[in-house]
Design an enzyme around this catalytic site. Sequence first.
Site, PDB file in Angstrom:
ATOM      1  N   ASN A 106      -8.532 -38.271  67.535  1.00 29.21           N
ATOM      2  CA  ASN A 106      -9.634 -38.315  66.959  1.00 29.21           C
ATOM      3  C   ASN A 106      -9.979 -37.167  65.916  1.00 29.21           C
ATOM      4  O   ASN A 106      -9.880 -36.069  66.363  1.00 29.21           O
ATOM      5  CB  ASN A 106     -10.774 -38.268  68.226  1.00 29.21           C
ATOM      6  CG  ASN A 106     -12.163 -38.878  67.569  1.00 29.21           C
ATOM      7  OD1 ASN A 106     -12.330 -39.800  66.944  1.00 29.21           O
ATOM      8  ND2 ASN A 106     -13.187 -38.042  67.967  1.00 29.21           N
TER       9      ASN A 106
ATOM     10  N   GLU B  17      -9.851 -33.287  66.531  1.00 31.76           N
ATOM     11  CA  GLU B  17     -10.333 -32.151  65.402  1.00 31.76           C
ATOM     12  C   GLU B  17      -9.155 -30.954  65.513  1.00 31.76           C
ATOM     13  O   GLU B  17      -9.483 -29.881  65.243  1.00 31.76           O
ATOM     14  CB  GLU B  17     -11.648 -31.732  65.348  1.00 31.76           C
ATOM     15  CG  GLU B  17     -12.520 -32.905  65.195  1.00 31.76           C
ATOM     16  CD  GLU B  17     -13.978 -32.197  65.274  1.00 31.76           C
ATOM     17  OE1 GLU B  17     -14.366 -31.117  65.397  1.00 31.76           O
ATOM     18  OE2 GLU B  17     -15.058 -32.989  65.015  1.00 31.76           O
TER      19      GLU B  17
ATOM     20  N   GLU C 140     -17.187 -42.533  65.675  1.00 29.26           N
ATOM     21  CA  GLU C 140     -18.353 -41.783  65.625  1.00 29.26           C
ATOM     22  C   GLU C 140     -19.346 -41.974  64.269  1.00 29.26           C
ATOM     23  O   GLU C 140     -19.930 -41.198  63.771  1.00 29.26           O
ATOM     24  CB  GLU C 140     -18.356 -40.207  65.610  1.00 29.26           C
ATOM     25  CG  GLU C 140     -17.426 -39.776  66.821  1.00 29.26           C
ATOM     26  CD  GLU C 140     -17.084 -38.411  67.035  1.00 29.26           C
ATOM     27  OE1 GLU C 140     -17.983 -37.394  66.530  1.00 29.26           O
ATOM     28  OE2 GLU C 140     -16.622 -38.042  67.837  1.00 29.26           O
TER      29      GLU C 140
ATOM     30  N   HIS D 106     -18.706 -39.556  60.136  1.00 26.43           N
ATOM     31  CA  HIS D 106     -20.023 -39.258  60.130  1.00 26.43           C
ATOM     32  C   HIS D 106     -20.285 -39.080  58.528  1.00 26.43           C
ATOM     33  O   HIS D 106     -19.772 -37.930  57.830  1.00 26.43           O
ATOM     34  CB  HIS D 106     -20.050 -37.633  60.479  1.00 26.43           C
ATOM     35  CG  HIS D 106     -20.071 -37.553  61.998  1.00 26.43           C
ATOM     36  ND1 HIS D 106     -20.909 -38.368  62.873  1.00 26.43           N
ATOM     37  CD2 HIS D 106     -19.161 -37.335  62.780  1.00 26.43           C
ATOM     38  CE1 HIS D 106     -20.507 -38.146  64.197  1.00 26.43           C
ATOM     39  NE2 HIS D 106     -19.339 -37.596  64.345  1.00 26.43           N
TER      40      HIS D 106
ATOM     41  N   ASP E 247     -22.091 -42.624  61.815  1.00 28.77           N
ATOM     42  CA  ASP E 247     -23.441 -42.361  61.456  1.00 28.77           C
ATOM     43  C   ASP E 247     -23.588 -42.226  59.956  1.00 28.77           C
ATOM     44  O   ASP E 247     -22.574 -41.802  59.451  1.00 28.77           O
ATOM     45  CB  ASP E 247     -24.227 -41.523  62.157  1.00 28.77           C
ATOM     46  CG  ASP E 247     -23.689 -40.087  62.275  1.00 28.77           C
ATOM     47  OD1 ASP E 247     -22.867 -39.840  61.358  1.00 28.77           O
ATOM     48  OD2 ASP E 247     -23.849 -39.463  63.223  1.00 28.77           O
TER      49      ASP E 247
HETATM   50  C1  GLA Z   1     -17.676 -33.934  66.607  1.00 34.73           C
HETATM   51  C2  GLA Z   1     -17.185 -34.410  68.050  1.00 34.73           C
HETATM   52  C3  GLA Z   1     -18.526 -34.929  68.985  1.00 34.73           C
HETATM   53  C4  GLA Z   1     -19.778 -34.613  68.283  1.00 34.73           C
HETATM   54  C5  GLA Z   1     -19.962 -34.396  66.773  1.00 34.73           C
HETATM   55  C6  GLA Z   1     -21.355 -33.755  66.290  1.00 34.73           C
HETATM   56  O1  GLA Z   1     -17.566 -35.266  65.685  1.00 34.73           O
HETATM   57  O2  GLA Z   1     -16.264 -35.193  68.200  1.00 34.73           O
HETATM   58  O3  GLA Z   1     -18.372 -35.083  70.129  1.00 34.73           O
HETATM   59  O4  GLA Z   1     -19.871 -33.259  68.845  1.00 34.73           O
HETATM   60  O5  GLA Z   1     -18.896 -33.554  66.346  1.00 34.73           O
HETATM   61  O6  GLA Z   1     -22.127 -34.508  67.081  1.00 34.73           O
END
Ligand code: GLA
Length: 658
Positions: free
Chosen positions: A519, A478, A584, A555, A586
């Site tokens: 990532n 990030e 990640e 997400h 969801d």
């Molecule tokens: C980001 C991070 C994760 C997690 C999410 C929220 O995506 O990469 O490790 O903390 O936020 O849970």
Amino acid sequence: MTDGIALDAGATDNIDTGNPDTVNPDNGTTDPDTGNNTNNTNTGSSDTGTTDNGSDTSTNLPAITVPDVLPPLPSPPLTPAPNTSNEPVPVTGPVSTVSEFFLVRDPYGKLPDDTSADLTLEDFNLGPLPAVVTTPSDVNPTINTPPYFINLENPTVFAGDVLEVLFDPEDDNGTRPGMFPNYLRDGWSLVDNLNNTRTFRWQPLQPDVGIHEFKITAVDEAAPLYRTEQTIRIQVLLPADESAIPNLPPVVDEIRPHTTKFNDPVVMTILVNDPNGTVPTLEIVNPPPGATITPHHAEPNVSILRFVPQTTGVLTIDAIARDSVDTTLTGTQTFTIDVRDASFFQREGTALRDIATARNFRLGYASLLDFYYRPDGAIYAQTAAREFNFVTTENSLKWSYINPLPGIYRFAAADNLVSFARLKGMEIHGHTLVWHVQLPDWLKTSAPETREGHMREFIDRIMTRYADDIPIWDVVNEVFENDGTYRESLWFEAMGLNYIDIAFKQARLSAPNARLIYNDNDVSWAGPKANAMFDMLQGMQDRNTPIDGVGFQMHIFTDFDKFDEVEANFQRAADLDLDVYITELDVSKISGGTDEQQAVVYERVLDICLKQPRCKGLQTWGFTDMYSWRSEFEPLLLDEKYQVKPAYTAFQRRLLEN
Ligand code: GLA
């Protein structure tokens, strides 16, 4: 609500420990300060995000000046390197749900708090800080003057006394400003006096002795974004006669209801607390037959109740905390465990893992920290091993968790995941080495010129420890804001853009065989953020900076519809000769969103990955709605009782197709 605290979590009140239950007690997983919160509907929702394909983010960027060969690591090291004193020790006693592998714990007793960022008397003596005025572009401050608070001071109060501070906002225009507190801690209130003033009220107790900060914002009546933020600091002293301080009753922390399988051990990590700072005693009124209660090895306020349920049905357990000074003062709590027969957890069709493995596909999940200390840890582990061949560390490798103080390393949680993954034949994806949040205070307060050294030491220590166990790593996480500009993180502050190249080069040096991933969130669809990321990746390749893949977090929400853009962005990564991982995934149910819509989104994302030869794996961010950073939006494949949702069945179906 909480499951108590996870073992080995040093500080129970530190939002940065990576301790799921103390961070976000409502859902059992953490998202302390990611900037990735659920209010940020920029994240994968159909009505947001821009489709701007032009990238103007490469202008005015600091030059990247990283030598081809990094200089040696700092010598002597900036902080003590891990040594035998950090090595985890065997767990003994009935405190976990694990029987299949050897569980370890960190070797420490209660860790001292990290006081690096604490306020001092010197901070208090500075008096109220200068006001910080935010002036929107459409406001002319010579015509409309900013609001301000009158008569502010930094107050001193004795523990046990009630502090009252009047906040009276004024505006020289004669308008009446409003106000709001930036943040209210437990026990703080801001009472409306109904005359345009408010009173801050707080009765601090013994544990509050020290310096605290309260921030409040005045809002211009005519232009609500025209604001003045004011900070006061509060000194709490211990009175000479402590007996005058009121003794408040202790509390037992709530533990959410859990569903478990008959014959599996249940552990409950029970936390008791006294607002006065003493340690209450715990009594279990109706312990299940054969239950043991073991004090936690490091946390005086924690006890571990363990039993193997003798019957199915809902078990009710009553707990009482008793004040250690006045035993008539108590707090109570009732816990429930829904014990189900094995058939309740059976699923139709082939397990996802078997279908994924058969087609050589990595299907993974983010593992809950210390899952074996949860009431339902046994069924959690069985489900994980049944459905997945790939696992990532949700929190156990994050810096604030694994290296909370200089020279202190909490390796046990990651070591235990390694043991579990080995036993179950799962591959591990390491998450995450360089990020701007979930960092310990000692690092946040470090001098910028030392951060390159700290970053390289950390990467080296963690990667070399797990070099044989973890073949894929999120090296940097990030770095971009949503508009595609580089985030002004503490890394950026110290090293400009160099930190990204340095981190990847160090990672290659420390673990030459590992796959190194960048990532990020909100980069799987078109927009300035994705453009900026691809520019960065191209630049890294032009400079021969080692990088092997991109982690697309994903997400997203049930109204997500940018599938074409996802496909295109995965192809952009593939065109750069990079692997693609969905890291990640969801799918939160937005209001009105259904399980069926969720299933469609899951299936289409999986479909894109399966059709892209460079898409090497897909990880969901957890697997049961019981443990998710977005639990209230039920974003995962199984519900909170480990029951199949349509998304699970959709995954099953799609994995079986070509
Ligand atoms: C980001 C991070 C994760 C997690 C999410 C929220 O995506 O990469 O490790 O903390 O936020 O849970």
